[in-house]
Design a protein around this motif. Structure first.
Motif, short mmCIF file in Angstrom:
data_model
loop_
_atom_site.label_atom_id
_atom_site.label_comp_id
_atom_site.label_asym_id
_atom_site.label_seq_id
_atom_site.Cartn_x
_atom_site.Cartn_y
_atom_site.Cartn_z
N ALA A 13 0.92 -1.58 0.22
CA ALA A 13 0.07 0.05 0.33
C ALA A 13 0.82 0.88 -0.01
CB ALA A 13 -1.19 -0.11 1.39
N ALA A 14 2.11 1.13 0.56
CA ALA A 14 2.84 2.16 0.95
C ALA A 14 3.81 1.98 0.00
CB ALA A 14 3.17 2.15 2.05
N THR A 15 4.04 1.56 -1.68
CA THR A 15 5.42 1.34 -1.88
C THR A 15 5.72 2.62 -2.93
OG1 THR A 15 4.74 -1.03 -1.63
CG2 THR A 15 6.28 -0.54 -3.19
N ALA A 16 4.74 2.92 -3.28
CA ALA A 16 4.63 4.35 -4.06
C ALA A 16 5.70 5.21 -3.73
CB ALA A 16 3.30 4.48 -4.67
N VAL A 111 13.04 -4.02 -12.88
CA VAL A 111 12.15 -3.24 -13.49
C VAL A 111 10.93 -2.34 -12.40
CG1 VAL A 111 11.60 -5.53 -15.05
CG2 VAL A 111 9.87 -4.89 -13.11
N GLY A 112 10.32 -1.80 -13.38
CA GLY A 112 10.53 -0.08 -12.57
C GLY A 112 9.84 0.29 -11.45
N GLY A 113 9.27 0.41 -10.16
CA GLY A 113 10.25 1.65 -9.53
C GLY A 113 11.09 0.56 -8.95
N ALA A 114 11.41 -0.42 -8.43
CA ALA A 114 13.01 -0.93 -7.23
C ALA A 114 13.94 -0.79 -8.78
CB ALA A 114 13.15 -2.01 -7.94
N ALA A 115 13.57 -0.48 -10.55
CA ALA A 115 15.42 -0.08 -10.88
C ALA A 115 14.95 1.82 -10.67
CB ALA A 115 14.61 -0.42 -12.38
N LYS A 116 13.76 2.10 -10.84
CA LYS A 116 13.97 3.60 -10.75
C LYS A 116 14.97 3.69 -8.93
CE LYS A 116 9.99 5.21 -13.25
NZ LYS A 116 8.25 4.74 -13.85
N LYS A 184 14.42 -1.18 7.44
CA LYS A 184 13.66 -2.14 7.38
C LYS A 184 13.67 -2.29 5.54
CE LYS A 184 9.49 -5.73 8.22
NZ LYS A 184 9.00 -5.52 8.86
N PHE A 185 13.98 -3.13 5.08
CA PHE A 185 13.49 -3.24 3.29
C PHE A 185 12.49 -3.96 3.54
CE2 PHE A 185 17.27 -1.45 3.05
CZ PHE A 185 18.38 -1.14 2.02
N THR A 186 11.49 -3.26 2.09
CA THR A 186 10.47 -4.07 1.66
C THR A 186 10.43 -4.47 0.39
OG1 THR A 186 9.24 -3.79 3.82
CG2 THR A 186 7.82 -4.85 1.65
N ILE A 187 10.90 -5.63 -0.40
CA ILE A 187 11.10 -5.61 -1.88
C ILE A 187 9.91 -6.80 -2.39
CG2 ILE A 187 12.27 -6.47 -3.98
CD1 ILE A 187 15.76 -5.95 -1.97
N LEU A 188 9.04 -6.46 -3.42
CA LEU A 188 7.84 -7.13 -3.96
C LEU A 188 9.07 -7.39 -5.23
CD1 LEU A 188 4.92 -7.80 -4.69
CD2 LEU A 188 5.01 -6.20 -5.93
N MET A 189 9.01 -9.19 -5.47
CA MET A 189 9.84 -9.92 -6.55
C MET A 189 8.16 -10.48 -7.05
SD MET A 189 13.28 -9.84 -5.45
CE MET A 189 13.28 -10.21 -6.40
N ARG A 190 8.63 -10.42 -8.70
CA ARG A 190 8.04 -11.20 -9.69
C ARG A 190 8.73 -12.04 -10.14
NH1 ARG A 190 2.70 -10.29 -8.61
NH2 ARG A 190 1.79 -8.54 -7.34
N PRO A 191 8.05 -13.33 -10.45
CA PRO A 191 9.17 -14.60 -11.78
C PRO A 191 8.93 -13.69 -13.56
CG PRO A 191 7.00 -14.87 -11.78
CD PRO A 191 7.14 -14.40 -10.26
N SER A 192 9.98 -13.72 -13.96
CA SER A 192 10.06 -12.63 -15.13
C SER A 192 8.61 -13.56 -15.97
CB SER A 192 11.35 -13.63 -15.73
OG SER A 192 12.98 -12.14 -15.03
N PRO A 193 7.96 -12.98 -17.17
CA PRO A 193 7.73 -13.49 -18.01
C PRO A 193 7.35 -14.97 -18.71
CG PRO A 193 7.70 -11.28 -18.69
CD PRO A 193 7.85 -10.98 -17.74
N GLY A 194 7.08 -15.58 -18.82
CA GLY A 194 7.20 -17.16 -19.02
C GLY A 194 8.92 -17.82 -18.93
N SER A 198 13.93 -17.60 -13.10
CA SER A 198 14.06 -16.00 -13.16
C SER A 198 12.97 -14.64 -12.50
CB SER A 198 14.26 -15.73 -14.27
OG SER A 198 14.65 -14.20 -14.60
N TRP A 199 13.76 -14.11 -11.65
CA TRP A 199 12.76 -13.48 -10.48
C TRP A 199 13.39 -12.16 -11.31
CZ3 TRP A 199 8.55 -14.61 -7.85
CH2 TRP A 199 8.72 -15.80 -7.60
N LYS A 200 13.07 -10.99 -10.92
CA LYS A 200 13.05 -9.81 -11.23
C LYS A 200 11.86 -9.05 -9.66
CE LYS A 200 14.26 -9.70 -15.43
NZ LYS A 200 15.76 -8.85 -15.88
#
Length: 215
Positions: A13-16, A111-116, A184-194, A198-200
């Protein structure tokens, strides 16, 4: 290490709002960003930084020590997400050392916010004329399912012995341990497409002055 399930909304909720936090202990100066890095680590992921043939170089100078004091999750998906999250932190450090806001290392792992976030942190170090030295410790990792594919990775950081060093003069700015040292770090990880291997890192939130991490 606990395994939980969260909804995406509750998890981030607060990651923006990305927090650009100063590092080291109290009496810090104008340098912003995450400080300290190293190839040495107690993390189980340390030896897998270049497990893939196309993975970027994450090597760092010997005066930087990055420590991940984590237990490996029994769940393979959570283990892979945590492993990539640690490599994302290593990649951020690599960009700081190389003084390159467009370093390919962090772009490979995020990618996205983490890359920025990574780019903005590296840019702050470049603008300040600083590099990193000392020991940076990450500990108390936790993982939780987010939706059907995501994994939320959280961990604490103690940057009391992580210092900034002026590139031109080589002078190290030392700081004392205080509540400012703990994040404290909070990181949203998602698998790469397909891919399920591999995660990002997709989003990141960094909280400063975290008493629960100070213990």
């Amino acid at each position: 290490m606990a395994r939980r399930t969260l909804t995406t909304a509750a998890a981030f909720a607060a990651t923006a709002t990305l927090l650009l936090t100063a590092c080291g202990g109290s009496n810090d100066d104008s340098s912003d960003g995450i400080k300290g890095a190293d190839t040495g680590s107690s993390s189980p992921s340390a030896s897998t930084s270049k497990a893939n043939s196309d993975a970027p170089d994450l090597s760092l100078p010997g005066d930087l020590h990055l420590v991940f004091d984590f237990a490996k999750p029994s769940d393979s998906k959570h283990a892979a997400a945590l492993d990539t999250a640690t490599n994302y932190i290593r990649a951020l450090k690599h960009g700081i050392v190389k003084q390159n806001p467009d370093d390919p290392a962090y772009q490979y792992y995020s990618v996205g916010g983490a890359a920025k976030y990574a780019k903005s942190q590296i840019q702050a170090w470049v603008d300040g004329g600083w590099t990193a030295t000392g020991t940076d410790k990450y500990f108390n990792a936790d993982t939780a399912n987010v939706g059907s594919t995501g994994v939320l990775v959280t961990f604490c950081r103690n940057q009391a012995k992580s210092y900034s060093k002026k590139i031109k003069t080589g002078k190290t700015h030392y700081t004392k341990e205080s509540l400012d040292s703990y994040q404290k770090f909070t990181i949203l990880m998602r698998p790469s497409p397909g891919s399920t291997q591999s995660w990002k890192a997709q989003q990141i939130e960094v909280q400063g002055r975290v008493k629960e991490c100070q213990g």
